[in-house]
Design a protein around this motif. Structure first.
Motif, PDB file in Angstrom:
ATOM      1  N   MET A 160       5.075  -1.411 -13.677  1.00 28.85           N
ATOM      2  CA  MET A 160       6.269  -0.851 -12.570  1.00 28.85           C
ATOM      3  C   MET A 160       5.977  -0.060 -11.844  1.00 28.85           C
ATOM      4  SD  MET A 160       8.690  -3.756 -10.622  1.00 28.85           S
ATOM      5  CE  MET A 160      10.219  -2.802 -12.405  1.00 28.85           C
ATOM      6  N   VAL A 161       4.222   0.811 -13.095  1.00 31.56           N
ATOM      7  CA  VAL A 161       4.936   2.458 -12.725  1.00 31.56           C
ATOM      8  C   VAL A 161       3.922   2.572 -11.117  1.00 31.56           C
ATOM      9  CG1 VAL A 161       3.378   2.433 -14.737  1.00 31.56           C
ATOM     10  CG2 VAL A 161       1.778   1.830 -13.267  1.00 31.56           C
ATOM     11  N   ALA A 162       4.639   3.626 -10.959  1.00 30.16           N
ATOM     12  CA  ALA A 162       4.160   4.443  -9.619  1.00 30.16           C
ATOM     13  C   ALA A 162       2.748   4.539  -9.192  1.00 30.16           C
ATOM     14  CB  ALA A 162       4.562   6.044  -9.560  1.00 30.16           C
ATOM     15  N   GLY A 163       2.293   4.718  -8.182  1.00 28.95           N
ATOM     16  CA  GLY A 163       1.280   4.868  -7.818  1.00 28.95           C
ATOM     17  C   GLY A 163       0.810   2.851  -7.367  1.00 28.95           C
ATOM     18  N   GLY A 164       1.251   2.680  -8.318  1.00 28.17           N
ATOM     19  CA  GLY A 164       0.763   1.000  -7.586  1.00 28.17           C
ATOM     20  C   GLY A 164       0.516   0.456  -6.403  1.00 28.17           C
ATOM     21  N   GLY A 165       1.031   0.973  -5.429  1.00 29.69           N
ATOM     22  CA  GLY A 165       1.259   0.391  -4.537  1.00 29.69           C
ATOM     23  C   GLY A 165      -0.374   1.168  -3.487  1.00 29.69           C
ATOM     24  N   TRP A 166      -0.329   2.474  -3.667  1.00 30.69           N
ATOM     25  CA  TRP A 166      -1.736   2.363  -3.155  1.00 30.69           C
ATOM     26  C   TRP A 166      -2.805   2.167  -3.968  1.00 30.69           C
ATOM     27  CZ3 TRP A 166      -3.588   6.281   0.336  1.00 30.69           C
ATOM     28  CH2 TRP A 166      -2.756   7.107   1.418  1.00 30.69           C
ATOM     29  N   PHE A 167      -2.518   1.816  -5.270  1.00 32.11           N
ATOM     30  CA  PHE A 167      -3.876   1.106  -6.036  1.00 32.11           C
ATOM     31  C   PHE A 167      -4.419  -0.406  -5.002  1.00 32.11           C
ATOM     32  CE2 PHE A 167      -2.635   3.363 -10.225  1.00 32.11           C
ATOM     33  CZ  PHE A 167      -3.141   5.063  -9.919  1.00 32.11           C
ATOM     34  N   MET A 168      -2.867  -1.279  -5.342  1.00 32.89           N
ATOM     35  CA  MET A 168      -3.509  -2.201  -4.825  1.00 32.89           C
ATOM     36  C   MET A 168      -3.822  -2.543  -3.152  1.00 32.89           C
ATOM     37  SD  MET A 168      -0.291  -4.099  -6.760  1.00 32.89           S
ATOM     38  CE  MET A 168       0.370  -3.673  -8.287  1.00 32.89           C
ATOM     39  N   THR A 169      -2.995  -0.902  -2.407  1.00 29.48           N
ATOM     40  CA  THR A 169      -4.028  -1.822  -1.297  1.00 29.48           C
ATOM     41  C   THR A 169      -4.820  -1.019  -0.535  1.00 29.48           C
ATOM     42  OG1 THR A 169      -1.530  -0.751  -0.632  1.00 29.48           O
ATOM     43  CG2 THR A 169      -2.808  -0.905   1.143  1.00 29.48           C
ATOM     44  N   MET A 170      -5.151  -0.088  -1.765  1.00 25.14           N
ATOM     45  CA  MET A 170      -6.934   0.561  -1.361  1.00 25.14           C
ATOM     46  C   MET A 170      -7.490  -1.260  -1.867  1.00 25.14           C
ATOM     47  SD  MET A 170      -6.547   4.223  -2.707  1.00 25.14           S
ATOM     48  CE  MET A 170      -6.737   3.776  -4.157  1.00 25.14           C
TER      49      MET A 170
END
Length: 265
Positions: A160-170
């Motif tokens: 659950m690393v940081a940045g995952g929200g951006w990676f997946m949304t993009m």
């Protein structure tokens, strides 16, 4: 009371160990399966190319329309659901929190689409089967991208690393446009050439943002504000940087090099 507190502490530690063990075993199972998927994928596509070498190509147009449309709709819904969550975090907590956020993996709606994103990297391998059976050109970028995204996604989901929200949304957003384009092309509709260029430019922008997010996660991780690991950031950065180079080369070969030839002729 002291004995009771001690027993509660021991129970809590035991529950943590059990949870960690289950989580680690689940990760190992998922991680090992990702290698199996990629190995089978490689055998099928390269073995398939050899098998199809002396055979007539398949049409598969109707099946390709259905396949691309399904992935387009899936990506659209995923983009809306994850995009809405990311907008909420940006609006309420700011950009830094949107990068360092971990609740994306556990939110009532976002956690489903995070897990769906990870799992979707396996069926997306089917894109290449159409290329092989229709005897189209299979470029390095295509199969390299599919394999590395699957391996990295299944590797990093457990942390659950940081940045995952951006990676997946993009990724959801770009795929929504990309698979819509594939659907229209497979259905026989004429799609203006600039639309294809915009998709490739959006992919390049995604890779640039991926490198930027990784840099920010590393910087803020050192300040103990972003939960991540150096190994994860390293692999993610290598992945995004190689994608960036390959997509830029693809853009040049597909859209710029041809124009130069036409002008010269």
């Amino acid at each position: 009371n002291v004995i009771l507190l001690y027993l509660q502490e021991m129970e809590s530690k035991e529950q943590y160990r059990t949870h960690t063990q289950i989580k680690w075993e689940t990760f190992l199972d998922l991680w090992s399966k990702s290698f199996i998927f990629c190995a089978v994928y490689a055998v099928l596509i390269f073995g398939g190319q050899y098998f199809m070498k002396e055979r007539r190509k398949f049409d598969l147009r109707k099946l390709l329309v259905l396949w691309s449309l399904t992935l387009a709709l899936f990506s659209m819904i995923g983009a809306v659901r994850t995009g809405w969550y990311m907008w909420h975090v940006l609006h309420t907590s700011g950009f830094k929190q949107s990068v360092c956020d971990q609740s994306f993996y556990s939110g009532p709606v976002s956690k489903f689409w995070a897990y769906a994103f990870v799992l979707s990297k396996a069926p997306e391998l089917g894109d290449t089967i159409f290329i092989v059976l229709r005897k189209q050109k299979l470029i390095f970028l295509h199969w390299y991208h599919h394999i590395t995204v699957l391996l990295y996604s299944w590797y990093s989901y457990k942390d659950m690393v940081a940045g995952g929200g951006w990676f997946m949304t993009m990724n959801y957003s770009v795929h929504a446009f990309m698979y819509s384009y594939y659907t229209l092309r497979a259905a026989g509709f004429h799609v203006p050439h600039p639309y294809a260029m915009l998709i490739t430019l959006s992919q390049i922008s995604q890779m640039v943002m991926g490198v930027v997010v990784n840099s920010l996660v590393y910087t803020w991780m050192e300040e103990r504000q972003c939960p991540s690991y150096k190994e994860n950031i390293l692999w993610s950065s290598i992945m995004y940087f190689t994608y960036l180079v390959l997509f830029c080369l693809f853009f040049y070969e597909a859209y710029l090099k041809g124009k130069h030839r036409v002008k010269k002729d």
